[in-house]
Design an enzyme around this catalytic site. Structure first.
Site, PDB file in Angstrom:
ATOM      1  N   LYS A 111       0.840  -1.123   0.058  1.00 50.68           N
ATOM      2  CA  LYS A 111       0.016  -0.082  -0.050  1.00 50.68           C
ATOM      3  C   LYS A 111       0.926   1.141  -0.100  1.00 50.68           C
ATOM      4  CE  LYS A 111      -4.314  -1.771   1.719  1.00 50.68           C
ATOM      5  NZ  LYS A 111      -5.434  -1.806   2.696  1.00 50.68           N
ATOM      6  N   LYS A 192      -9.276 -13.457  -8.422  1.00 54.57           N
ATOM      7  CA  LYS A 192     -10.277 -13.658  -7.367  1.00 54.57           C
ATOM      8  C   LYS A 192     -11.580 -12.704  -7.527  1.00 54.57           C
ATOM      9  CE  LYS A 192      -9.689 -12.048  -2.841  1.00 54.57           C
ATOM     10  NZ  LYS A 192      -9.153 -11.969  -1.464  1.00 54.57           N
ATOM     11  N   LYS A 195     -14.107  -7.125  -4.307  1.00 54.85           N
ATOM     12  CA  LYS A 195     -14.637  -5.681  -4.196  1.00 54.85           C
ATOM     13  C   LYS A 195     -14.173  -4.502  -5.009  1.00 54.85           C
ATOM     14  CE  LYS A 195     -14.757  -6.285   0.810  1.00 54.85           C
ATOM     15  NZ  LYS A 195     -14.563  -5.484   2.212  1.00 54.85           N
TER      16      LYS A 195
HETATM   17  P1  AMP Z   1     -11.521  -8.881   1.721  1.00 56.70           P
HETATM   18  O1  AMP Z   1     -12.781  -8.496   0.987  1.00 56.70           O
HETATM   19  O2  AMP Z   1     -10.352  -9.159   0.719  1.00 56.70           O
HETATM   20  O3  AMP Z   1     -11.089  -7.887   2.793  1.00 56.70           O
HETATM   21  O4  AMP Z   1     -11.658 -10.121   2.342  1.00 56.70           O
HETATM   22  C1  AMP Z   1     -12.784 -10.598   3.492  1.00 56.70           C
HETATM   23  C2  AMP Z   1     -12.757 -12.053   3.423  1.00 56.70           C
HETATM   24  O5  AMP Z   1     -13.484 -12.401   2.534  1.00 56.70           O
HETATM   25  C3  AMP Z   1     -11.561 -12.908   3.721  1.00 56.70           C
HETATM   26  O6  AMP Z   1     -11.874 -13.716   4.641  1.00 56.70           O
HETATM   27  C4  AMP Z   1     -11.348 -13.633   2.198  1.00 56.70           C
HETATM   28  O7  AMP Z   1     -10.546 -14.570   2.247  1.00 56.70           O
HETATM   29  C5  AMP Z   1     -12.875 -13.577   1.935  1.00 56.70           C
HETATM   30  N1  AMP Z   1     -12.844 -13.272   0.421  1.00 56.70           N
HETATM   31  C6  AMP Z   1     -12.629 -12.440  -0.285  1.00 56.70           C
HETATM   32  N2  AMP Z   1     -12.884 -12.527  -1.650  1.00 56.70           N
HETATM   33  C7  AMP Z   1     -13.245 -13.571  -1.588  1.00 56.70           C
HETATM   34  C8  AMP Z   1     -13.346 -14.527  -2.780  1.00 56.70           C
HETATM   35  N3  AMP Z   1     -13.198 -14.203  -3.953  1.00 56.70           N
HETATM   36  N4  AMP Z   1     -13.654 -15.978  -2.785  1.00 56.70           N
HETATM   37  C9  AMP Z   1     -13.462 -16.524  -1.428  1.00 56.70           C
HETATM   38  N5  AMP Z   1     -13.287 -15.756  -0.476  1.00 56.70           N
HETATM   39  C10 AMP Z   1     -13.066 -14.250  -0.542  1.00 56.70           C
END
Ligand code: AMP
Ligand code: TRP
Length: 330
Positions: A111, A192, A195
């Site tokens: 970051k 992946k 968001k």
């Molecule tokens: P984040 O949105 O990256 O802050 O992730 C928050 C939680 O959601 C974490 O436990 C990630 O491992 C899970 N997560 C985020 N994106 C995915 C995805 N595409 N598939 C599965 N788990 C996800």
């Protein structure tokens, strides 16, 4: 019963990936652990931009978690900034953390490269996270793999502190969410679902309208061989849709392949869209109920005294250990 704690940043709307990869697991954990879930709004201050409405996002995030099945009777839900002991303890822990240790954090390195005009908060972020965890004698911290290093530094800080001053903190363990359920982007299925993706057509958000969900799934990238078969390497798009269907229907990959062995991609995609719409419509109905009721305020009001009391006791013990403030009988 072991104690589990996790924090969620109130940035952006949650995706189907978050739901399948993290929230559904939290819903399972709530029966086996004493669970604490808080909104890490102070952590969001490290990457402030004008579009972030932290207050609104915080309420919306809590409503979504409740709508997804997080039971407020089984989970203590609160907001980080409502409990001042998080930042109080963070300062003391900062004075017990080495500059070199924080310089090695992957997230900070990444970051700070993107925006060289970063705040001191971005650098000390992992210490506030350590305070969040250590205040509550947390045994387990469920997080995605990207946060593993931050849980490890919380462990290191706890071990070091206990060694120097005597037993004070429970040393937490990381609970990495299972990797089998990683949901990929619908347009570029080798990435992946995230968001922050630039192309929103590859991402299903939990509050998307039915027609958007259907459009996104019907135009998901697939391949040219027309077989509904799981093969991540050669058929990433179809494999991703199979994963989504199998997770939401609670059936195995093989069962999905069997069910659609004579289907073309159009019919299979329609079936995936139907199940996603069904699941998200239920969530959205509940979301609309929670966001328009006074439930969330009631839950937060009920929990804050409890979490403040736990945190104050730990903070007082820490002060006693390092010999600051007034002497008190504990
Ligand atoms: P984040 O949105 O990256 O802050 O992730 C928050 C939680 O959601 C974490 O436990 C990630 O491992 C899970 N997560 C985020 N994106 C995915 C995805 N595409 N598939 C599965 N788990 C996800
Ligand atoms: N840093 C975490 C994230 O970005 C959120 C978080 C803050 C957290 N404090 C925590 C997670 C304590 C677990 C425990 O996802």
């Amino acid at each position: 019963m072991k104690r589990l704690l996790t924090g969620l940043q109130p940035t952006g709307v949650i995706t189907l990936g978050n739901y399948i990869g993290a929230i559904k697991q939290m819903v399972e954990y709530q029966n086996d652990y004493e669970s604490y879930i808080f909104v890490a709004d102070l952590h969001s201050l490290t990457v402030l931009n004008d579009e972030n409405n932290i207050k609104e996002n915080t309420k919306s995030l809590i409503a979504l978690y409740l709508a997804c099945g997080i039971d407020p009777k089984k989970n203590t839900i609160f907001i980080q900034s409502d409990n001042e002991y998080h930042t109080n303890l963070a300062w003391i822990l900062e004075c017990h953390t080495y500059f070199g240790e924080l310089s090695r954090m992957h997230q900070f390195k990444e970051k700070s490269k993107k925006n060289t005009n970063f705040s001191a908060g971005l650098f000390t972020y992992p210490v506030l996270m350590a305070a969040d965890i250590l205040l509550y004698d947390t045994d387990l911290v469920p997080v995605g793999i990207d946060q593993k290093q931050h849980v490890e530094i919380a462990r290191d800080i706890a071990i070091r502190f206990n060694k120097k001053y005597g037993e004070t903190f429970t040393v937490p363990d990381c609970l990495i969410t299972k990797s089998g359920t990683k949901i990929m982007d619908l347009v570029t299925p080798d990435k992946k679902m995230s968001k922050s993706a630039e192309n929103k057509r590859g991402v299903i958000y939990l509050l998307d309208s039915e027609s958007d969900i259907r459009k996104k799934i019907m135009s998901a990238t697939t391949d040219s061989d027309m077989l509904v078969k799981y093969d991540k390497e050669n058929k990433p798009g179809i494999s991703n849709l199979i994963s989504i269907y199998s997770s939401l229907k609670n059936v195995s990959i093989e069962e999905v392949e069997e069910e659609f062995k004579n289907s073309n991609y159009g019919n299979f995609k329609r079936a995936v869209a139907d199940i996603v719409v069904e699941e998200l419509t239920k969530i959205q109905e509940k979301y609309n109920y929670y966001i328009n009721s006074d439930c969330i305020d009631k839950i937060l009001d009920e929990n804050i005294d409890k979490v403040r009391k736990i945190a104050k006791d730990k903070y007082d013990l820490v002060k006693e250990r390092i010999s600051i403030g007034r002497s008190k009988k504990l």
